[in-house]
Design a protein around this motif. Sequence first.
Motif, mmCIF file in Angstrom:
data_model
loop_
_atom_site.group_PDB
_atom_site.id
_atom_site.type_symbol
_atom_site.label_atom_id
_atom_site.label_comp_id
_atom_site.label_asym_id
_atom_site.label_seq_id
_atom_site.Cartn_x
_atom_site.Cartn_y
_atom_site.Cartn_z
ATOM 1 N N UNK A 7 4.584 4.990 -13.732
ATOM 2 C CA UNK A 7 4.130 3.631 -13.466
ATOM 3 C C UNK A 7 5.057 2.589 -14.060
ATOM 4 N N UNK A 8 4.507 1.702 -14.855
ATOM 5 C CA UNK A 8 5.253 0.600 -15.459
ATOM 6 C C UNK A 8 5.755 0.926 -16.870
ATOM 7 N N UNK A 9 5.660 2.190 -17.288
ATOM 8 C CA UNK A 9 5.994 2.568 -18.673
ATOM 9 C C UNK A 9 7.393 2.147 -19.098
ATOM 10 N N UNK A 10 8.356 2.181 -18.187
ATOM 11 C CA UNK A 10 9.745 1.860 -18.559
ATOM 12 C C UNK A 10 9.968 0.359 -18.739
ATOM 13 N N UNK A 43 0.802 -1.227 0.000
ATOM 14 C CA UNK A 43 0.000 0.000 0.000
ATOM 15 C C UNK A 43 0.832 1.273 0.000
ATOM 16 N N UNK A 44 2.038 1.227 0.538
ATOM 17 C CA UNK A 44 2.877 2.420 0.580
ATOM 18 C C UNK A 44 3.973 2.397 -0.487
ATOM 19 N N UNK A 45 3.865 1.469 -1.432
ATOM 20 C CA UNK A 45 4.897 1.327 -2.471
ATOM 21 C C UNK A 45 4.812 2.463 -3.478
ATOM 22 N N UNK A 46 5.952 2.776 -4.076
ATOM 23 C CA UNK A 46 5.972 3.745 -5.166
ATOM 24 C C UNK A 46 6.174 2.994 -6.482
ATOM 25 N N UNK A 47 6.219 3.740 -7.587
ATOM 26 C CA UNK A 47 6.353 3.124 -8.906
ATOM 27 C C UNK A 47 7.597 2.245 -9.005
ATOM 28 N N UNK A 48 8.697 2.719 -8.453
ATOM 29 C CA UNK A 48 9.943 1.952 -8.515
ATOM 30 C C UNK A 48 9.818 0.621 -7.763
ATOM 31 N N UNK A 49 9.199 0.650 -6.598
ATOM 32 C CA UNK A 49 8.975 -0.579 -5.829
ATOM 33 C C UNK A 49 8.134 -1.570 -6.638
ATOM 34 N N UNK A 50 7.085 -1.073 -7.277
ATOM 35 C CA UNK A 50 6.210 -1.932 -8.069
ATOM 36 C C UNK A 50 6.940 -2.553 -9.253
ATOM 37 N N UNK A 51 7.762 -1.752 -9.932
ATOM 38 C CA UNK A 51 8.520 -2.283 -11.080
ATOM 39 C C UNK A 51 9.525 -3.335 -10.627
ATOM 40 N N UNK A 52 10.182 -3.078 -9.532
ATOM 41 C CA UNK A 52 11.174 -4.026 -9.006
ATOM 42 C C UNK A 52 10.503 -5.356 -8.641
ATOM 43 N N UNK A 53 9.359 -5.305 -7.995
ATOM 44 C CA UNK A 53 8.624 -6.523 -7.627
ATOM 45 C C UNK A 53 8.176 -7.272 -8.881
ATOM 46 N N UNK A 72 13.014 -7.053 -19.917
ATOM 47 C CA UNK A 72 13.805 -7.677 -18.853
ATOM 48 C C UNK A 72 14.461 -6.649 -17.947
ATOM 49 N N UNK A 73 14.511 -5.395 -18.415
ATOM 50 C CA UNK A 73 15.041 -4.316 -17.589
ATOM 51 C C UNK A 73 14.403 -3.004 -18.015
ATOM 52 N N UNK A 74 14.475 -2.021 -17.146
ATOM 53 C CA UNK A 74 13.870 -0.731 -17.426
ATOM 54 C C UNK A 74 14.622 -0.001 -18.536
ATOM 55 N N UNK A 75 13.848 0.749 -19.328
ATOM 56 C CA UNK A 75 14.440 1.528 -20.403
ATOM 57 C C UNK A 75 13.577 2.754 -20.656
ATOM 58 N N UNK A 76 14.198 3.927 -20.618
ATOM 59 C CA UNK A 76 13.482 5.172 -20.860
ATOM 60 C C UNK A 76 13.186 5.924 -19.580
#
Length: 193
Positions: free
Chosen positions: A149-152, A90-100, A140-144
């Motif tokens: 959100x999950x755009x990268x 519930x307290x996660x940010x976009x980066x936390x969500x992408x990492x998970x 497989x990894x973030x780009x951009x």
Amino acid sequence: MRLVLATRNPGKIAELAARLADLDIDLVSAADLGAPEVEEDADTLAGNAEKKARALLDFTGSPSLADDTGLEVDALDGAPGVRSARYAGDDADDEDNRRKLLADIAGAPSRTARFRTVLAYADADGVRTFDGVCEGLIATEESGTAGFGYDSLFRPAQGDGRTFAEMTAEEKNRISHRGRALDAFVRSLRSGE
């Protein structure tokens, strides 16, 4: 016409404003009006969007537009889905969500996914919903660095291999889930339905 947007997300507000710029609509954010937050506790994207649109109409008396968007990953049986914004907690940010997300699909045989948006428009006549879907793959990894959100991590199937975060806003809006739902909404406004 005054249209109140339920979102407080600056990225979504900018996308909506760009898509509705050629219509005679005065866009106002719920945050600008001091509208209370609405708990997104429905089991579906449509349920959350409708709940927010109705609450905002009740609070402002003006036509209201709300959305809920989810990323559905096939290898995760459609998760994170309706919990996309809170996937890592519930307290996660976009980066936390992408990492998970990357950890959860590491080694998965398929990386197919889709973004799904449901827009809900509430006015004195009731609530109407408009759906938009964009198929793609999870990288497989973030780009951009653009987007949110999950755009990268999301490479749309209709694109050229870039993630949403590597595209300009105009490029993304032409093929995105939210853009498709907005197109349906705009067609409805123009036809007077």
